[in-house]
Design a protein around this motif. Structure first.
Motif, short mmCIF file in Angstrom:
data_model
loop_
_atom_site.label_atom_id
_atom_site.label_comp_id
_atom_site.label_asym_id
_atom_site.label_seq_id
_atom_site.Cartn_x
_atom_site.Cartn_y
_atom_site.Cartn_z
N GLY A 45 0.79 -1.21 0.00
CA GLY A 45 0.00 0.00 0.00
C GLY A 45 0.83 1.27 0.00
N ALA A 46 1.92 1.25 -0.77
CA ALA A 46 2.81 2.41 -0.81
C ALA A 46 3.11 2.80 -2.25
N PHE A 47 3.21 4.09 -2.48
CA PHE A 47 3.51 4.66 -3.79
C PHE A 47 4.93 5.20 -3.76
N HIS A 48 5.67 4.96 -4.82
CA HIS A 48 7.09 5.32 -4.88
C HIS A 48 7.36 6.17 -6.11
N PHE A 49 7.81 7.40 -5.88
CA PHE A 49 8.30 8.24 -6.96
C PHE A 49 9.82 8.15 -6.96
N LYS A 50 10.40 7.99 -8.14
CA LYS A 50 11.86 7.84 -8.24
C LYS A 50 12.37 8.69 -9.38
N SER A 51 13.44 9.44 -9.11
CA SER A 51 14.03 10.28 -10.15
C SER A 51 15.23 9.57 -10.77
N ASP A 52 15.60 10.01 -11.94
CA ASP A 52 16.73 9.41 -12.63
C ASP A 52 18.05 9.65 -11.90
N ASN A 53 18.08 10.68 -11.05
CA ASN A 53 19.31 10.95 -10.30
C ASN A 53 19.32 10.30 -8.91
N GLY A 54 18.36 9.39 -8.68
CA GLY A 54 18.39 8.59 -7.45
C GLY A 54 17.55 9.08 -6.30
N ARG A 55 16.82 10.17 -6.47
CA ARG A 55 15.96 10.66 -5.38
C ARG A 55 14.71 9.77 -5.29
N ASN A 56 14.22 9.60 -4.06
CA ASN A 56 13.04 8.77 -3.82
C ASN A 56 12.04 9.51 -2.96
N LEU A 57 10.77 9.26 -3.23
CA LEU A 57 9.69 9.86 -2.47
C LEU A 57 8.62 8.79 -2.30
N TYR A 58 8.13 8.63 -1.06
CA TYR A 58 7.18 7.55 -0.77
C TYR A 58 5.94 8.09 -0.08
N PHE A 59 4.79 7.52 -0.43
CA PHE A 59 3.53 7.88 0.22
C PHE A 59 2.72 6.62 0.53
N LYS A 60 2.03 6.64 1.67
CA LYS A 60 1.00 5.64 1.94
C LYS A 60 -0.25 6.10 1.21
N TYR A 61 -0.93 5.15 0.59
CA TYR A 61 -2.07 5.55 -0.23
C TYR A 61 -3.32 4.73 0.06
N VAL A 62 -4.44 5.28 -0.42
CA VAL A 62 -5.70 4.55 -0.51
C VAL A 62 -6.04 4.47 -1.99
N ASP A 63 -6.30 3.27 -2.48
CA ASP A 63 -6.74 3.08 -3.86
C ASP A 63 -8.22 3.43 -3.89
N VAL A 64 -8.56 4.51 -4.59
CA VAL A 64 -9.94 4.99 -4.60
C VAL A 64 -10.80 4.19 -5.57
N GLU A 120 -13.90 13.39 -9.50
CA GLU A 120 -14.94 13.79 -8.54
C GLU A 120 -14.99 12.84 -7.35
N MET A 121 -14.96 11.53 -7.62
CA MET A 121 -14.99 10.55 -6.53
C MET A 121 -13.70 10.63 -5.71
N THR A 122 -12.60 10.91 -6.38
CA THR A 122 -11.31 11.05 -5.69
C THR A 122 -11.31 12.29 -4.81
N ALA A 123 -11.90 13.37 -5.30
CA ALA A 123 -11.97 14.61 -4.52
C ALA A 123 -12.79 14.41 -3.26
N ILE A 124 -13.90 13.69 -3.38
CA ILE A 124 -14.74 13.41 -2.21
C ILE A 124 -13.97 12.55 -1.21
N SER A 125 -13.27 11.54 -1.71
CA SER A 125 -12.48 10.67 -0.84
C SER A 125 -11.37 11.45 -0.15
N ALA A 126 -10.72 12.34 -0.89
CA ALA A 126 -9.65 13.15 -0.32
C ALA A 126 -10.17 14.02 0.82
N LYS A 127 -11.37 14.56 0.63
CA LYS A 127 -11.97 15.42 1.65
C LYS A 127 -12.27 14.62 2.92
N LEU A 128 -12.90 13.46 2.75
CA LEU A 128 -13.33 12.69 3.91
C LEU A 128 -12.18 11.97 4.61
N LEU A 129 -11.10 11.69 3.87
CA LEU A 129 -9.97 10.96 4.45
C LEU A 129 -8.81 11.88 4.82
#
Length: 252
Positions: A45-64, A120-129
């Motif tokens: 349940g984690a999202f990973h952003f990775k750059s070509d120069n080796g930087r990493n960014l991680y988020f816990k997510y909800v699949d809407v 729209e459904m994602t926006a509602i989920s973002a608001k409530l969560l």
């Protein structure tokens, strides 16, 4: 639960406006556009952003959910059998809000929509969560939508991998522990360390053992080395755990 007086269209539009303000700040704060690659892992349940120069960014997510450009339908992730429960469980709050306010779009798993429905459904989920940001990815004829609930450090991201089990039968899910006898037997009793519910994320891992293991545990007064050796604990995924529970619980 957040109260709202009005119709669905008013609430939807309010949430879309809120996310329209939130999203640019999220993208700027985390410099999302500077990452060339992204990956998501339903197993943890984690999202990973990775750059070509080796930087990493991680988020816990909800699949809407997902929008099909072929069928022009929106499918909430909790209604999708291929989506593990631990990445959609938080949507129970969204579903409950919909039931309270009689917003059918939040309680119906699959319905017709258009190119805007997913956001729209994602926006509602973002608001409530109380999400910190949203994201959409393409996959064949689908767009899959996520809300990010919190950022993860490298250590937290790597630590999640120890909490989830690969399973030949199910999509990876959180680890659980059962005695060796429960794995392949039926109706031999089921004792838990604490009451479990498949719809509630536990603080600790689920643990269970059979009647015979319970007799040994009581005989020793606790989980001694001998009692643990008899139980020979096995790792299973949460979905397997609840299937085992259903098979082995005895009726009154």
């Amino acid at each position: 639960m957040f109260a709202f007086e009005g119709n669905f269209e008013e609430y939807r539009d309010q949430c879309v406006a809120d996310v329209a303000s939130l999203q640019p700040e999220f993208i700027k704060l985390y410099d999302i556009d500077s990452y060339e690659n992204w990956f998501y892992d339903h197993g943890i349940g984690a999202f990973h952003f990775k750059s070509d120069n080796g930087r990493n960014l991680y988020f816990k997510y909800v699949d809407v959910g997902s929008y099909s450009t072929k069928a022009n339908t929106w499918n909430w992730s909790w209604d999708n059998k291929t989506t593990p429960k631990h990445v959609s469980r938080a949507l129970e709050k969204v579903k409950a809000f919909g039931a309270t306010h009689h917003f059918d779009q939040l309680t119906k798993g699959l319905f017709e929509g258009d190119e805007y429905t997913g956001w729209e459904m994602t926006a509602i989920s973002a608001k409530l969560l109380n999400a910190i940001g949203t994201y959409r990815i393409p996959q064949e004829h689908l767009f899959i939508y996520f809300v990010f609930t919190n950022e993860l450090t490298d250590q937290e991201y790597n630590g999640l991998k120890d909490k989830y089990a690969d399973c030949d039968k199910h999509i990876s899910d959180r680890v659980a522990f059962v005695c060796q006898h429960l794995v392949n037997n039926d109706s031999i009793g089921f004792h838990e360390a604490f009451d479990s519910d498949p719809d509630i994320e536990p603080d600790d891992d689920h643990q269970a053992w059979c009647d015979e293991c319970e007799k040994v545990r009581l005989k020793h007064g606790e989980w001694t080395d001998d009692a643990m050796a008899y139980a020979n604990i096995k790792v299973v995924c949460n979905q397997c755990y609840f299937e085992i529970k259903e098979r082995n619980q005895k009726g009154d």
